[in-house]
Design a protein around this motif. Structure first.
Motif: not given
Length: 353
Positions: A234, A236-241, A245
């Motif tokens: 979850r 690694y699949g998120s749009p976090r910088p 991350m």
């Protein structure tokens, strides 16, 4: 030979692999002869006698290959025979794979020298990858050579010896190219069911209780790893910088350690056999390596039970699943019955080639 194989990786890598393996093959001594040798130390003779009996059981009771593997012995003079180097991207649980003739693509590179393994790990780290090095006590040539018993295989009790012999012979029985998770889980299922049968056959009830306790701890451990892998997927699949991350990744690993200590102290009566694993660095490569050996084992054991504990029927079912396209294999394993794969075929047709 190394030059001919250089299309997949470096000549120097194959050279060390060939040299290390040839040295072991050249040092083999017949187990029967060693047992009869009056100069043989008593403790080693007892281990080899047990190993010879276990080897016969593997063929007679588990329908594993009846060949010359594990009928010779080599003292390699070190704690591990090889060292496996695993790697994964910083923000992915998908392991890096390397491809080799005969064995196909696998998620590690094996070295006979710890120094060479460390050097390769440092090179991979320099490319921004997570890396993990694991010592290996036994390996299989899939029946291409007469694999010997190694001193590393005899350093624990007879149950450990049985588990390694059954596991490595299972690789000789069935091996699907380019699917390490399938191959390792299958070998672990043969190892697990085989050890249980062997302990019952030898009347070792205390040993069977210890083995089942260890299997329960292993399942608990793998459950912890699976939960953390789900959390990280979850992340690694998120749009976090990248910096956020990385922080979320570190937090998930910290939670894993906390959950382990709680489980150890509350459920395992303080058993500390996994302390070293958790005390060492944990990263994507280490989590990926652990998953390769464990995630599909319950499905294989379920299939074994559906086959009534009949090894030839079980092997036939596994071969049918192994022949399916790779994308559908794991799903088919969960849906399969022993003697037919109607659901598996449907899954395969939906998944495509």
């Amino acid at each position: 030979m190394a030059s001919a194989l250089a299309g997949c990786t470096s000549v120097s890598y194959y050279a060390q692999s060939i040299q290390g393996h040839v040295e072991i093959m050249a040092a083999r001594r017949n187990v029967g002869g060693l047992i009869r040798d009056p100069s043989m130390p008593k403790a080693l003779r007892a281990k080899l006698t047990s190993a010879a009996s276990i080897r016969r059981f593997a063929t007679d009771e588990l329908a594993l290959p009846n060949n010359s593997s594990y009928r010779s012995y080599v003292d390699i003079g070190r704690d591990d025979v090889t060292y496996a180097v695993f790697a994964a991207p910083q923000f992915s649980l998908a392991p890096v794979t390397w491809c080799f003739p005969v064995f196909g693509c696998v998620p590690y590179r094996g070295y006979f020298s710890r120094k060479a393994a460390i050097e390769n790990a440092a090179e991979l780290q320099g490319k921004g990858l997570d890396v993990y090095i694991s010592g290996v006590t036994a390996y299989s040539t899939l029946g291409w050579f007469s694999d010997p018993l190694l001193s590393t295989m005899l350093r624990q009790d007879d149950t450990y010896i049985a588990s390694l012999i059954f596991h490595e012979l299972a690789h000789q029985k069935i091996y699907v190219n380019n699917d390490s998770a399938f191959n390792e889980a299958f070998a672990v299922s043969v190892e697990t069911s085989g050890v249980r049968k062997w302990l019952r056959a030898t009347g070792n009830r205390a040993g069977l209780r210890r083995y089942e306790t260890n299997r329960k701890r292993s399942a608990d451990f793998l459950g912890l790893i699976a939960k953390t892998r789900d959390e990280l997927r979850r992340v690694y699949g998120s749009p976090r910088p990248p910096e956020k991350m990385a922080a979320a990744k570190a937090a998930a690993i910290d939670r894993l350690r906390v959950r382990y200590r709680q489980m150890r102290d509350e459920n395992w009566a303080g058993y500390r056999g996994y302390d070293a694993w958790f005390a060492a660095p944990i990263n994507n490569a280490k989590l990926a390596a652990t998953a390769v050996y464990g995630e599909q084992v319950p499905a294989f054991l379920r299939l074994f039970d559906l086959c009534g504990g009949d090894y030839p029927r079980f092997y036939a079912a596994v071969r049918r699943i192994g022949a399916l396209p790779a994308p559908s294999r794991a799903q088919a394993l969960k849906a399969a019955t022993c003697d037919s794969l109607p659901q598996a075929r449907q899954i395969a047709s939906q998944a495509g080639p």
